[in-house]
Enzyme design. Structure first.
Site, PDB file in Angstrom:
ATOM      1  N   ASP A 169       1.252  12.332   1.316  1.00 59.67           N
ATOM      2  CA  ASP A 169       0.553  11.654   2.311  1.00 59.67           C
ATOM      3  C   ASP A 169      -0.406  12.662   3.160  1.00 59.67           C
ATOM      4  O   ASP A 169       0.043  13.632   3.804  1.00 59.67           O
ATOM      5  CB  ASP A 169       1.238  10.754   2.871  1.00 59.67           C
ATOM      6  CG  ASP A 169       0.520   9.835   3.750  1.00 59.67           C
ATOM      7  OD1 ASP A 169      -0.355   9.269   3.330  1.00 59.67           O
ATOM      8  OD2 ASP A 169       0.721   9.877   4.972  1.00 59.67           O
ATOM      9  N   GLU A 212      -2.662  13.386  -1.760  1.00 59.53           N
ATOM     10  CA  GLU A 212      -3.428  12.289  -1.170  1.00 59.53           C
ATOM     11  C   GLU A 212      -4.556  12.857  -0.100  1.00 59.53           C
ATOM     12  O   GLU A 212      -4.225  13.050   1.061  1.00 59.53           O
ATOM     13  CB  GLU A 212      -2.479  11.261  -0.598  1.00 59.53           C
ATOM     14  CG  GLU A 212      -3.238   9.770  -0.218  1.00 59.53           C
ATOM     15  CD  GLU A 212      -3.818   9.685   1.364  1.00 59.53           C
ATOM     16  OE1 GLU A 212      -4.696   8.979   1.519  1.00 59.53           O
ATOM     17  OE2 GLU A 212      -3.136  10.462   2.177  1.00 59.53           O
ATOM     18  N   HIS A 256      -3.599   0.719  -1.615  1.00 61.49           N
ATOM     19  CA  HIS A 256      -3.354  -0.054  -0.628  1.00 61.49           C
ATOM     20  C   HIS A 256      -4.259   0.223   0.668  1.00 61.49           C
ATOM     21  O   HIS A 256      -4.176  -0.516   1.934  1.00 61.49           O
ATOM     22  CB  HIS A 256      -1.922   0.246  -0.352  1.00 61.49           C
ATOM     23  CG  HIS A 256      -1.718   1.687   0.554  1.00 61.49           C
ATOM     24  ND1 HIS A 256      -2.194   2.785  -0.367  1.00 61.49           N
ATOM     25  CD2 HIS A 256      -1.482   2.214   1.712  1.00 61.49           C
ATOM     26  CE1 HIS A 256      -1.881   3.987   0.414  1.00 61.49           C
ATOM     27  NE2 HIS A 256      -1.504   3.628   1.503  1.00 61.49           N
ATOM     28  N   ARG A 305      -5.764  -4.301   6.149  1.00 61.46           N
ATOM     29  CA  ARG A 305      -5.620  -3.804   4.870  1.00 61.46           C
ATOM     30  C   ARG A 305      -4.403  -4.717   4.269  1.00 61.46           C
ATOM     31  O   ARG A 305      -4.291  -4.437   2.930  1.00 61.46           O
ATOM     32  CB  ARG A 305      -4.997  -2.119   4.907  1.00 61.46           C
ATOM     33  CG  ARG A 305      -6.240  -1.193   5.233  1.00 61.46           C
ATOM     34  CD  ARG A 305      -5.664   0.144   5.410  1.00 61.46           C
ATOM     35  NE  ARG A 305      -4.672   0.269   6.569  1.00 61.46           N
ATOM     36  CZ  ARG A 305      -3.927   1.364   7.035  1.00 61.46           C
ATOM     37  NH1 ARG A 305      -4.074   2.390   6.071  1.00 61.46           N
ATOM     38  NH2 ARG A 305      -2.870   1.666   7.873  1.00 61.46           N
TER      39      ARG A 305
HETATM   40  C1  OTU Z   1      -2.518   7.795   4.454  1.00 63.25           C
HETATM   41  O1  OTU Z   1      -4.120   7.566   4.513  1.00 63.25           O
HETATM   42  C2  OTU Z   1      -2.078   6.459   3.944  1.00 63.25           C
HETATM   43  O2  OTU Z   1      -2.752   6.213   2.682  1.00 63.25           O
HETATM   44  C3  OTU Z   1      -2.482   5.511   4.871  1.00 63.25           C
HETATM   45  O3  OTU Z   1      -1.830   3.985   4.411  1.00 63.25           O
HETATM   46  C4  OTU Z   1      -1.488   5.753   6.122  1.00 63.25           C
HETATM   47  O4  OTU Z   1      -2.179   4.842   6.832  1.00 63.25           O
HETATM   48  C5  OTU Z   1      -1.956   7.068   6.728  1.00 63.25           C
HETATM   49  O5  OTU Z   1      -2.123   8.247   5.736  1.00 63.25           O
HETATM   50  C6  OTU Z   1      -1.272   7.703   7.966  1.00 63.25           C
HETATM   51  O6  OTU Z   1       0.217   7.760   7.131  1.00 63.25           O
HETATM   52  O7  OTU Z   1      -6.665   8.102   6.788  1.00 63.25           O
HETATM   53  O8  OTU Z   1      -7.426   5.680   6.025  1.00 63.25           O
HETATM   54  O9  OTU Z   1      -7.511  12.225   3.708  1.00 63.25           O
HETATM   55  O10 OTU Z   1      -7.618   9.457   4.244  1.00 63.25           O
HETATM   56  O11 OTU Z   1      -4.091  10.264   4.674  1.00 63.25           O
HETATM   57  C7  OTU Z   1      -6.170   6.259   5.462  1.00 63.25           C
HETATM   58  C8  OTU Z   1      -6.339  11.423   3.557  1.00 63.25           C
HETATM   59  C9  OTU Z   1      -6.088   7.672   6.046  1.00 63.25           C
HETATM   60  C10 OTU Z   1      -6.421  10.297   4.607  1.00 63.25           C
HETATM   61  C11 OTU Z   1      -5.338   9.246   4.482  1.00 63.25           C
HETATM   62  C12 OTU Z   1      -4.860   8.464   5.385  1.00 63.25           C
END
Ligand code: OTU
Length: 641
Positions: A278, A320, A389, A514
């Protein structure tokens, strides 16, 4: 080169037994360059790297020794076929365990459903023990050694993984490695004044450094969590990129790297096949930058990959990284030279281009952007997806927009207006996420079905419009299924599930729209899938059809190449897919409300001999005529010999 002295080699043999030890040492020799190189660059100035690497190799040895026999067999098979995850039978399904089936045991009871669909890769959203109360959908982990007690135990996770493996389904789970919950043991010890734990996080005595960083730091959640630092009494200003309860870890501290590596080992030994890393771009901070995609973030992931390969060669890492298109491929190791990094990464660009084409009825931006990008390195794969998600952020570069005569800002604004349903005549029913009034930026929430027009067609009671909307959903997924990455189905899309109208009723979710596209599974609706005329039956049959067809199409394996074939129609997306071991494949998709035709020469251009249609919207045979016709929002897949 990293070599263990004879005494250490004997220790490895004692720990693992002869054949396993021999394999471990062979891997160590093969991987040593990828282990030592990155760690030297990141930690060379901080620790004695040889000593640190030795510690990590011994950790890997312990993890290898603790690895259950069944998982070692999987490792062996995957070493024989390292392309196991690239096969065209790979199809993913993404869900929250509790929203899908109440608990991990519940998920086990619904495996027949996944098998019926044809799923071979299951991504369960964050399932480790989160903090109480608000937890950002599980992305604020309090305990990495425990499963969220509301959905089960580690033993349940192991049993589920074993069940999945029996059905040849791989298990993907989330690893939140950029931050922990402020209730995590490390954070609690930091709060209690233990300096070793304080050093796990980025904490400043006053606003001087935070202010200096914030001059160039974008805000991820400007609306619900403004700023990137949080004042914590007794500690100071803590770096919190996301919410104030998510504390960023300081990867400049080798103890953080070692701790997180230990978590990776432990989760893999419970049976996870894929770890979703993540927020990977955020792992390293540098003053004067946006603190994303820093070279050290890549080096850290490269070292994680090499060390996990050493202990458990069957494990796959997925990045991710929802970043700008030119940064994306680096997470697959696509640097100046290939440097093994993640095996998988989200193809955010394809997703954005699909939604952009759907709104504009024009594929020229997609053609341009997708044909100029660097391909995924051959041993890796994109994961392709339509929805997840999270929100949709419009990663359309100004340069790409300009090359098809669009203004980047105006185009992104149009997409927000269109998908929020504000644009006159829009069929979409989404909502703006994190609208930033200062910059004019925003992102989009909403389920695939609602964004494709299924919700508005149902509300209007318009059957014709409903048919078109279902086609949009099917055709968008048809691209996701055939562009060469591992396709992911987001839970509910196979039943055309719309936005959850009750999403804001849970107070812990009320600030975060979301949740509108994270509905609980409706098993009564799912039961409708056997009714061929119901909405659910139509969507489910479409999705199953794509899965079945994809399985047989070897050109769709990852590791091949995708080539855009521009046509004379601005609404028709054509591309071919080639793989050295199979016949070429051609996909045609109509992104418009009217029938589009294309010169049949596209079949020859795609290199298809004796072309035949394998799947399409209407089942009509296209081949033979001088021009081929595709109905509104329809698609066709062709192959040859
Ligand atoms: C991720 O997303 C997860 O998918 C999210 O659900 C979380 O809220 C977040 O991390 C924190 O843990 O900025 O708008 O380049 O885009 O890590 C979502 C990566 C996010 C980011 C991503 C992040």
């Amino acid at each position: 080169m990293l070599r263990l002295d004879p005494a250490a080699q004997r220790a490895v043999q004692q720990r693992l037994g002869l054949p396993e030890a021999d394999a471990f040492l062979a891997r160590l020799e093969q991987l040593s360059f990828d282990i030592v190189g990155p760690l030297e660059q990141v930690y060379g100035g901080v620790v004695d790297v040889t000593g640190f690497v030795t510690e990590l190799v011994l950790d890997a040895l312990e993890a290898a020794a603790a690895r259950p026999a069944a998982l070692r067999l999987l490792d062996r098979r995957r070493e024989i076929n390292p392309a196991w995850f690239q096969r065209s039978r790979m199809v993913g399904y993404v869900c929250y365990a509790d929203r899908f089936a109440g608990s991990l045991q519940g998920v086990r009871r619904h495996l027949d459903y996944l098998a019926e669909l044809g799923v071979t890769y299951l991504h369960l959203m964050p399932l480790l023990r989160p903090r109480d109360g608000e937890n950002d959908g599980g992305y604020a982990v309090q305990d990495y050694e425990a499963v969220d007690p509301r959905i089960g135990t580690m033993a349940d996770l192991e049993t589920l993984a074993a069940d999945l493996h029996e059905r040849d389904i791989a298990l993907c789970i989330d690893l939140v490695l950029n931050h922990t919950a402020r209730e995590h043991e490390w954070a609690r010890k930091a709060l209690a004044g233990e300096s070793a734990y304080r050093d796990m996080y980025l904490i400043y005595p006053d606003r001087t450094e935070p202010d200096a960083y914030e001059r160039t730091l974008p805000e991820v959640f400007p609306d619900m969590a403004p700023g990137s630092f949080t004042e914590v009494p007794g500690l100071g200003w803590v770096w919190t990129t996301f919410h104030e309860f998510q504390w960023d870890l300081d990867y400049a501290n080798p103890a953080v790297f070692r701790g997180m590596l230990g978590t990776m080992f432990a989760l893999a030994n419970r049976g996870a096949d894929v770890l979703r890393l993540d927020a990977a771009p955020f792992l390293w901070k540098r003053m004067g930058t946006n603190c994303q995609n820093q070279p050290e973030a890549h080096l850290l992931v490269q070292a994680f990959r090499a060390l996990t390969r050493l202990a458990m060669p069957g494990l796959v890492l997925k990045a991710e990284a929802i970043v700008s298109p030119e940064m994306l491929v680096q997470y697959l190791g696509g640097h100046d030279r290939y440097r093994p990094e993640c095996d998988l990464a989200y193809d955010n660009q394809l997703m954005v281009m699909l939604w952009s084409s759907l709104a504009t009825r024009d594929v020229r931006l997609a053609e341009h952007a997708l044909s100029r990008r660097r391909p995924a390195p051959a041993p890796t794969a994109w994961v392709s997806y339509l929805r997840c998600h999270d929100d949709i952020g419009w990663a359309v570069s100004d340069a790409d927009a300009a090359s098809v005569w669009l203004d980047g800002f105006a185009h992104r604004k149009f997409l927000n207006d269109f998908y929020a349903g504000h644009f006159p005549g829009s069929f979409a029913r989404g909502a703006l996420f994190q609208e930033d009034l200062a910059s004019g930026d925003a992102r989009i929430s909403g389920s695939a079905a609602s964004l494709c027009g299924i919700e508005s067609a149902l509300a209007a009671g318009d059957d014709e419009e409903l048919t078109l909307a279902i086609r949009r959903l099917e055709s968008m997924y048809a691209v996701v299924f055939s562009f060469g990455g591992i396709p992911l189905i987001y839970m509910g899309d196979e039943l055309a599930m719309r936005n959850d109208p009750r999403w804001h009723q849970d107070p812990a979710h009320a600030d975060d729209n979301r949740w509108m596209h994270r509905p609980p599974m409706d098993w009564a609706l799912a039961a409708q899938r056997s009714e061929p005329d119901s909405l659910e039956g139509r969507a489910f049959a479409a999705m199953r059809g794509l899965i079945r067809a994809r399985r047989e199409l070897l050109a769709l394996r990852s590791g091949g190449a995708t080539e855009i074939l521009p046509t004379e129609s601005r609404s028709l997306l054509a591309y071919r897919r080639v793989h050295p071991r199979s016949a070429p494949f051609l996909s045609l998709t109509n992104f418009s409300d009217i029938t589009q035709s294309v010169d049949a020469g596209v079949v020859t251009r795609a290199g298809l001999r004796q072309p035949r249609q394998v799947r399409s919207t209407t089942g009509d045979l296209l081949i033979g005529a001088a021009r081929m016709e595709l109905p509104a929002w329809g698609f066709a897949w062709l192959t040859g010999t």
